[in-house]
Motif scaffolding. Structure first.
Motif, PDB file in Angstrom:
ATOM      1  N   SER A   1       0.705  -1.265  -0.227  1.00 51.29           N
ATOM      2  CA  SER A   1       0.022  -0.050   0.050  1.00 51.29           C
ATOM      3  C   SER A   1       0.830   1.189   0.155  1.00 51.29           C
ATOM      4  CB  SER A   1      -1.062   0.044   1.218  1.00 51.29           C
ATOM      5  OG  SER A   1      -1.655  -1.246   1.252  1.00 51.29           O
TER       6      SER A   1
ATOM      7  N   VAL B   1       1.039   0.673  -8.954  1.00 50.79           N
ATOM      8  CA  VAL B   1      -0.157   0.816  -8.516  1.00 50.79           C
ATOM      9  C   VAL B   1      -1.404  -0.301  -9.150  1.00 50.79           C
ATOM     10  CG1 VAL B   1      -2.169   2.355  -8.613  1.00 50.79           C
ATOM     11  CG2 VAL B   1       0.261   3.293  -8.289  1.00 50.79           C
TER      12      VAL B   1
ATOM     13  N   SER C   1      -8.078   0.687  -6.635  1.00 50.07           N
ATOM     14  CA  SER C   1      -8.148  -0.122  -5.338  1.00 50.07           C
ATOM     15  C   SER C   1      -7.849   1.041  -4.175  1.00 50.07           C
ATOM     16  CB  SER C   1      -6.918  -1.052  -5.289  1.00 50.07           C
ATOM     17  OG  SER C   1      -5.497  -0.323  -5.581  1.00 50.07           O
ATOM     18  N   GLU C   2      -8.082   2.100  -4.394  1.00 49.83           N
ATOM     19  CA  GLU C   2      -7.956   3.059  -3.221  1.00 49.83           C
ATOM     20  C   GLU C   2      -8.790   2.632  -2.017  1.00 49.83           C
ATOM     21  OE1 GLU C   2      -8.631   7.188  -4.346  1.00 49.83           O
ATOM     22  OE2 GLU C   2      -6.798   7.246  -5.720  1.00 49.83           O
TER      23      GLU C   2
ATOM     24  N   THR D   1      -3.528   3.582  -1.877  1.00 47.43           N
ATOM     25  CA  THR D   1      -4.098   2.886  -2.941  1.00 47.43           C
ATOM     26  C   THR D   1      -3.060   1.590  -2.773  1.00 47.43           C
ATOM     27  OG1 THR D   1      -3.939   2.619  -5.299  1.00 47.43           O
ATOM     28  CG2 THR D   1      -2.107   3.626  -4.555  1.00 47.43           C
TER      29      THR D   1
END
Length: 493
Positions: free
Chosen positions: A349, A383, A387-388, A366
């Motif tokens: 993350s 990233v 997916s935040e 994210t």
């Protein structure tokens, strides 16, 4: 006799000094484990296999004589064990506490490979040197005959202190300049007491002061004197400042109140342990008490921040790291200690932005995934789209490591050569910078690294400086210009 005492790794299990219960140790800044009792230290040292190729020594940056002092410890010859340990290291009890032994000596122990668990080298090293202090075996610095030459050392961290010890032993007048009001650098202000209690550092510094080394504390090179002025004052200079510029995060809201740098946070906590007045701590800006804390980073500095926040009474502590556990740069032992004490790790993350009107209230993060390996074999994080997620936060601590400050500008010395990373450029053979008679060692040369490497660099650079100063003295006696060491080395060869 040695054969009777050694090679006990099959019948005798590995046993580190017992740690205090997590809920108890999280209430104070004492070290989390006491040292061995003497019989336990002797028993654990006796597990050493005395192997023909001591990988523990090979992988120790100082190349300490580890199997030899383990044998002496197992035989109860503790003073001899200490003296042998002290022969190669200026700070053995500090290395015994904070070296990542799991990645160095113990991680390369032959019996670790055999599945019996490594010899507890760091804990034994800590034991024999603490025992030496208790018993009065730690003797004053053996100062050699005065040479009539002086050395200035900029930076009182491990590299500078190590060099000061060796150079004073060689008979030089030594002056140490440091911007802080106490010597020790990160040993004093960057590493928390639960890993390194401060009296362990101050007694080492006092030993150097007792040897006649002059400490100029609160001395800022560039403000109180330029480098050129110090060059005129001394026969040689050593730059051992370390690296203190925090690496930045490029994300919206990073300047929001409540998003702070790791070193500012740790320094405030350590100053409080000395009883100093710290307005930023007392006012709450650098105090985690009652706050939801998010630490960003995966190195040992991040672990220090996580565990400090727990001790300050944070309501929750989360560590955000862009890779997984197996790929984090910090010590796995420190991660385990943090988890035992209540920290939560949010793997894979990274922060996307920092939320809050005037003061931080959350970190928008994210999820990451590991891509293809790079040239070193390490998989780069990338990233994971869409997916935040959000983590509530009253205090965010940035612990992404450190870079070099702009020393040529700070020191008023534009001719001081640097690399493209901002570290000082030195000659590989002499450790001399672009300025004659000015040497450099430690993190300011190699970048942010381990304390043990700084101690090794301080030892190495003192030998080069000694050689340079001898040539300079000979030249002065003969009435000739001094020969730079890099030239003297070629002539000698």
């Amino acid at each position: 006799m040695a054969a009777d005492q050694m090679l006990k790794f099959v019948a005798r299990p590995q046993a580190y000094p017992a740690k205090r219960e997590p809920e108890l140790r999280a209430e104070d800044f004492r070290e989390i484990a006491d040292r061995y009792a003497t019989p336990a230290a002797e028993d654990q040292a006796g597990r050493c296999s005395q192997c023909g190729v001591p990988y523990c020594s090979v992988h120790c940056p100082l190349h300490n004589h580890i199997p030899d002092w383990l044998r002496l410890t197992a035989e109860g010859r503790l003073r001899e064990a200490y003296e042998l340990s002290n022969a190669t290291s200026a700070m053995p009890e500090i290395c015994g506490r904070i070296c990542p032994q799991d990645r160095l000596c113990e991680g390369n122990c032959v019996i670790e490979f055999s599945g019996h668990g490594a010899v507890t080298i760091g804990s034994v090293e800590k034991f024999i040197t603490d025992k030496a202090w208790d018993e009065g075996w730690v003797e004053p610095v053996a100062v050699g005959p005065e040479r009539g030459q002086s050395v200035g050392i900029i930076g009182a961290g491990p590299a500078g202190l190590s060099a000061a010890d060796w150079l004073r032993t060689a008979g030089y007048e030594v002056h140490v300049y440091d911007r802080h009001d106490r010597a020790g650098g990160l040993l004093t202000y960057g590493i928390p007491g639960f890993k390194l209690e401060k009296h362990v550092v101050t007694r080492r510094v006092q030993r150097l002061k007792d040897a006649g080394i002059v400490f100029h504390e609160g001395f800022d090179v560039g403000r109180d004197a330029t480098m050129e002025q110090l060059r005129q004052r001394h026969d040689a200079l050593l730059v051992a400042t370390g690296v203190y510029k925090p690496r930045a995060i490029k994300a919206p809201g990073v300047a929001t109140d409540g998003v702070v740098d790791a070193l500012d946070y740790l320094t405030a906590s350590n100053r409080k342990s000395f009883g100093d007045a710290v307005p930023a701590f007392d006012g709450g800006a650098l105090n985690a008490e009652g706050k939801k804390v998010v630490v960003i980073g995966g190195g040992d500095t991040a672990m220090d921040c996580v565990r400090t926040a727990i001790r300050q009474g944070a309501t929750s502590v989360k560590c955000l790291y862009r890779r997984d556990r197996a790929n984090m740069p910090g010590s796995q032992r420190e991660v385990a200690n943090a988890e035992e004490e209540g920290a939560e790790f949010v793997w894979l993350s990274a922060p996307a932005s920092f939320e809050g009107e005037g003061k931080v209230t959350a970190v928008r993060a994210t999820a990451m995934r590991l891509g293809a390996p790079d040239a070193t074999g390490r998989r780069a994080p990338e990233v994971d789209p869409g997916s935040e997620f959000v983590l509530e936060a009253d205090l965010v601590i940035k612990a992404l490591g450190f870079d070099a400050e702009d020393l040529p500008t700070l020191f008023g010395s534009p001719d001081l050569g640097v690399t493209r990373w901002g570290t000082l450029r030195v000659d590989g053979k002499s450790m001399m910078t672009s300025l004659d008679g000015v040497f450099a060692a430690g993190d300011i040369v190699r970048g942010a690294s381990l304390v043990v490497w700084a101690i090794r660099d301080g030892r190495d650079v003192s030998e080069h400086m000694h050689r340079y100063l001898r040539e300079k003295a000979k030249a002065a006696k003969a009435g000739a210009a001094p020969v730079p060491e890099r030239q003297a080395t070629m002539v000698a060869a």
